[in-house]
Scaffold this active site. Structure first.
Site, PDB file in Angstrom:
ATOM      1  N   HIS A  90       0.766  -1.261   0.065  1.00  0.00           N
ATOM      2  CA  HIS A  90      -0.229   0.115   0.089  1.00  0.00           C
ATOM      3  C   HIS A  90       0.770   1.098   0.005  1.00  0.00           C
ATOM      4  O   HIS A  90       0.393   2.448  -0.169  1.00  0.00           O
ATOM      5  CB  HIS A  90      -1.028  -0.001   1.148  1.00  0.00           C
ATOM      6  CG  HIS A  90      -0.227   0.124   2.236  1.00  0.00           C
ATOM      7  ND1 HIS A  90      -0.048  -0.712   3.493  1.00  0.00           N
ATOM      8  CD2 HIS A  90       0.063   1.611   3.105  1.00  0.00           C
ATOM      9  CE1 HIS A  90       0.604   0.230   4.537  1.00  0.00           C
ATOM     10  NE2 HIS A  90       0.712   1.305   4.203  1.00  0.00           N
ATOM     11  N   ASP A 139      -0.119  -7.568   1.539  1.00  0.00           N
ATOM     12  CA  ASP A 139       0.167  -6.363   1.719  1.00  0.00           C
ATOM     13  C   ASP A 139       1.842  -6.172   1.368  1.00  0.00           C
ATOM     14  O   ASP A 139       2.499  -5.711   2.518  1.00  0.00           O
ATOM     15  CB  ASP A 139      -0.110  -5.524   2.909  1.00  0.00           C
ATOM     16  CG  ASP A 139       0.055  -4.086   2.817  1.00  0.00           C
ATOM     17  OD1 ASP A 139       0.282  -3.480   1.691  1.00  0.00           O
ATOM     18  OD2 ASP A 139      -0.245  -3.488   3.697  1.00  0.00           O
ATOM     19  N   SER A 232       4.467   2.666   7.941  1.00  0.00           N
ATOM     20  CA  SER A 232       4.263   1.338   7.098  1.00  0.00           C
ATOM     21  C   SER A 232       5.418   0.890   6.342  1.00  0.00           C
ATOM     22  O   SER A 232       6.288   1.578   5.944  1.00  0.00           O
ATOM     23  CB  SER A 232       3.271   1.979   6.201  1.00  0.00           C
ATOM     24  OG  SER A 232       1.760   1.958   6.633  1.00  0.00           O
TER      25      SER A 232
END
Length: 306
Positions: A90, A139, A232
């Site tokens: 992402h 992911d 992230s």
């Protein structure tokens, strides 16, 4: 199943306000500079200053929206080979950026003093990557560097966890990054931050996230400690192995719910297959270039003799 955007304290992984990222979602992606966590005064959230020598695999994944913009830190990542970094899928979404707008910075605890900055040759998301309000799967994204890194005390790879059957529940693992460090507002550090938290059970994590599909994910939680926006894609390290890659967590990064990581051991086949396939292609292209160069030189030598 309760949808994420039915919950008000969590944000989804995304691109505009992830990790906490999408402002419209409850589950956050730690990815955009508007909603994540890390800082120099408050540490990762409630972590500590870190030295890159203790985390030499840690890199900063940086993007620019247009060629006129400056590159800025958006996600963390981990070096797994001289020419490869792994991060979250992402970290390049909504909209997806071209490879020329992404680079990796490594070699320093301080973002402002990165010693090595390398553009990408290409990036590869897992082909079945899913990131929605009700489901997060695969992911992961591999970044292929345009030139190999020179390993040393501040730049080095981390070994991947290969034990998919291991139960890490209760084990203390570390996370690191340059994300937001405050639970309200924004405070982004120049200095790398690190914090340790225990692994919680998969069932507890799923229940905490209202049954959100978390297949092949692993979760951490402890009190007021947490990862946050712009963390992230960063490493979750247990027993000196890369066990997870950060996907997201609760909006305010206050530790009220577990932070969620893609479990690396579940994707070893994809990681190895992708790297081997691209490395072989690169070697083949180099051989062809060398042959063409030799042919051209022979032809020139022949013409010169004539």
């Amino acid at each position: 199943m309760v949808k994420l955007n039915d919950c008000k304290d969590v944000v989804l992984f995304g691109n505009i306000k992830m990790y906490r990222v999408l402002s419209v979602s409850v589950f956050v992606v730690f990815f955009m500079s508007t909603t994540f966590s890390a800082d120099t005064s408050v540490k990762i959230v409630n972590g500590d200053n870190a030295n890159i020598e203790d985390h030499p695999w840690q890199v900063s994944v940086q993007i620019r929206r247009t060629e006129k913009d400056n590159f800025t830190h958006i996600c963390g990542g981990s070096i797994i080979d001289k020419s490869w970094v792994i991060t979250a899928g992402h970290c390049n979404t909504y909209p997806e950026l071209p490879v020329k707008n992404i680079r990796v910075a490594a070699g320093s605890s301080l973002l402002s003093q990165m010693k090595t900055i390398i553009p990408l040759k290409n990036f590869y998301k897992h082909k079945n990557f899913i990131f929605t309000n009700t489901e997060i799967k695969r992911d992961l994204m591999l970044l292929q560097l345009r030139r190999p890194l020179n390993f040393g005390s501040t730049i080095n790879k981390i070994d991947l966890d290969t034990d998919i059957g291991k139960n890490y529940t209760g084990e203390l693992c570390t996370i690191s990054g340059w994300g937001n460090t405050v639970t309200r507002g924004e405070n982004y550090p120049d200095r790398l931050q690190v914090v340790s938290m225990p692994v919680v059970t998969h069932e507890y994590c799923r229940t905490s996230w209202f049954g959100l599909g978390l297949k092949d994910m692993i979760c951490l939680q402890e009190g007021k400690k947490d990862s946050c926006t712009n963390d992230s894609g960063g490493p979750m390290v247990c027993s000196k192995k890369l066990v997870g890659v950060l996907s997201g967590g609760v909006l305010f990064c206050d530790g009220n719910r577990p932070s969620v990581y893609s479990r690396v051991s579940a994707y070893l086949a994809w990681i190895k297959e992708t790297m081997n396939k691209k490395n072989k292609k690169n070697k083949k292209n180099k051989r062809e270039k060398k042959r063409n160069k030799n042919k051209k030189e022979k032809k020139n030598n022949k013409n010169n003799k004539n």
